[in-house]
Design a protein around this motif. Sequence first.
Motif, PDB file in Angstrom:
ATOM      1  N   ASN A 255      -7.612  -7.821  -8.382  1.00  0.00           N
ATOM      2  CA  ASN A 255      -6.267  -7.454  -8.810  1.00  0.00           C
ATOM      3  C   ASN A 255      -6.373  -6.190  -9.656  1.00  0.00           C
ATOM      4  O   ASN A 255      -6.656  -6.248 -10.858  1.00  0.00           O
ATOM      5  N   THR A 257      -4.044  -3.920 -10.462  1.00  0.00           N
ATOM      6  CA  THR A 257      -2.939  -4.014 -11.415  1.00  0.00           C
ATOM      7  C   THR A 257      -2.082  -5.197 -10.994  1.00  0.00           C
ATOM      8  O   THR A 257      -2.387  -5.878 -10.006  1.00  0.00           O
ATOM      9  N   SER A 258      -1.009  -5.437 -11.704  1.00  0.00           N
ATOM     10  CA  SER A 258      -0.106  -6.530 -11.322  1.00  0.00           C
ATOM     11  C   SER A 258       0.603  -6.235 -10.011  1.00  0.00           C
ATOM     12  O   SER A 258       1.093  -7.143  -9.343  1.00  0.00           O
ATOM     13  N   GLU A 259       0.635  -4.960  -9.605  1.00  0.00           N
ATOM     14  CA  GLU A 259       1.308  -4.583  -8.349  1.00  0.00           C
ATOM     15  C   GLU A 259       0.338  -4.297  -7.207  1.00  0.00           C
ATOM     16  O   GLU A 259       0.738  -4.274  -6.046  1.00  0.00           O
ATOM     17  N   PHE A 260      -0.935  -4.075  -7.518  1.00  0.00           N
ATOM     18  CA  PHE A 260      -1.880  -3.587  -6.512  1.00  0.00           C
ATOM     19  C   PHE A 260      -3.082  -4.521  -6.439  1.00  0.00           C
ATOM     20  O   PHE A 260      -3.767  -4.762  -7.439  1.00  0.00           O
ATOM     21  N   THR A 304      -2.613  -4.924  -0.751  1.00  0.00           N
ATOM     22  CA  THR A 304      -1.161  -4.999  -0.851  1.00  0.00           C
ATOM     23  C   THR A 304      -0.713  -4.236  -2.088  1.00  0.00           C
ATOM     24  O   THR A 304      -1.312  -4.389  -3.167  1.00  0.00           O
ATOM     25  N   TYR A 305       0.305  -3.406  -1.916  1.00  0.00           N
ATOM     26  CA  TYR A 305       0.890  -2.682  -3.049  1.00  0.00           C
ATOM     27  C   TYR A 305       2.376  -3.020  -3.123  1.00  0.00           C
ATOM     28  O   TYR A 305       3.123  -2.796  -2.171  1.00  0.00           O
ATOM     29  N   LYS A 306       2.757  -3.597  -4.250  1.00  0.00           N
ATOM     30  CA  LYS A 306       4.148  -3.984  -4.451  1.00  0.00           C
ATOM     31  C   LYS A 306       4.894  -2.803  -5.052  1.00  0.00           C
ATOM     32  O   LYS A 306       4.794  -2.516  -6.255  1.00  0.00           O
ATOM     33  N   THR A 308       8.283  -2.184  -5.219  1.00  0.00           N
ATOM     34  CA  THR A 308       9.370  -2.677  -6.062  1.00  0.00           C
ATOM     35  C   THR A 308       9.385  -4.198  -5.967  1.00  0.00           C
ATOM     36  O   THR A 308       8.550  -4.797  -5.285  1.00  0.00           O
ATOM     37  N   GLU A 309      10.351  -4.824  -6.614  1.00  0.00           N
ATOM     38  CA  GLU A 309      10.481  -6.276  -6.531  1.00  0.00           C
ATOM     39  C   GLU A 309      10.786  -6.724  -5.104  1.00  0.00           C
ATOM     40  O   GLU A 309      10.493  -7.849  -4.727  1.00  0.00           O
ATOM     41  N   SER A 312       7.063  -4.158  -0.359  1.00  0.00           N
ATOM     42  CA  SER A 312       5.607  -4.129  -0.477  1.00  0.00           C
ATOM     43  C   SER A 312       4.993  -3.469   0.749  1.00  0.00           C
ATOM     44  O   SER A 312       5.550  -3.524   1.853  1.00  0.00           O
TER      45      SER A 312
END
Length: 384
Positions: A255, A257-260, A304-306, A308-309, A312
């Motif tokens: 992980n 980051t929290s998004e990536f 996976t890259y998020k 936005t909410e 992805s």
Amino acid sequence: MSIKSLLLGFASAIIAVSGARAADAVVELEPAEYVKICDVYGAGYFYIPGTESCLRIGGYVRYDIGVGHVGSNDGARTSAVRTGDHRGTWRNNTRFAFKIWTGQETELGALKTHSETRFDFGNRNSGPDIPQNYASKREIMLTFAWIQLGGLRVGKDWSAFDTFIGYAGNVLNDMTAPYGGLDTNAVQYYFDAGNGLSAVVSLEKGSGVVGSIDSYVPHVVGGVKYTQGRGAITSVVAYDSNYGSVASKVRVDVNVTSEFSLFAMLGYGSNGRLNDGSSNVIDAHGRGFYKQWGGNWAFWAGGTYKVTEKNSLNLRFSGDQIKNHSVAANVAYTVVAGFTATVEVYYYHYGNCGVGMVDTSNVNWTDAEKKNSVGGTIRFQRSF
């Protein structure tokens, strides 16, 4: 006595009699029993009235439509109705999946069940020589139906060789390097040490002509996982009792980051007695229930890259020793809560192996089995 007095007396008598009868007709209603929320096992559960069991009902409705060539099983080839000529067509499939979960606390631990049944309507190929790609009702699939008490699970599941280590990314197309046989009856035991360390042992039946056990000796899968906040390291090993062969996979999840998030998985298996000269296509070319990739080794990597909410991006590379390689990328967008649209594109290269074959040096590649394939898929899914 006046008429007015008589009328008042008569009305009073009627009211008195009616009141007495109404009092006799009063029935005491039992208090209503409302459904209560059960938050022990997560969102969506409620107590079954009159019991201590919690129930959750869910599923999804999905529609896939695709184009392009992905070997002989892509569902993108058909025969012209009037002439019989082979030609391309849309791949499409509609699925309804119905899921049920239950949970109840006992003196021996949590007693859980899970079942999932899938219903499909769509088209698929019968093979490169007979591409009868007509839309029809497909088989009803019992995907899951298991009982678990504490760490012990029995019933129909996907192989721990696949579920315990995790799936190869969030992509829709993953044919070039299959990473396991999935469907099996199993007796499994899951152990959680509570400090990020967990393990599984699974005795499995397998499935299909090649995968199902041919004696009283089951297939055996074992796995170990170590999880911390920044990721996980997982390893699984499978023993195929039909051929005395072993396959394994190792995976690292990070992980960033929290998004990536990123993952990399490597599979290795010995052909051994898998390549026993059987007339069965898969069996004869070194692919068993667990080592389904071509050659000894295979890899899967992606992330996976998020954005936005709601949005992805997903990417996955894969390949094996016999030079089958692919890359798939998609954008998944949550239109509204519970409804997601995904658009994916992919590129496949078949080296020394087409789908279901190993040595294709003498193969005459047709349009249905192109060595280099490009295509795409659009998926709409409503989950509930």
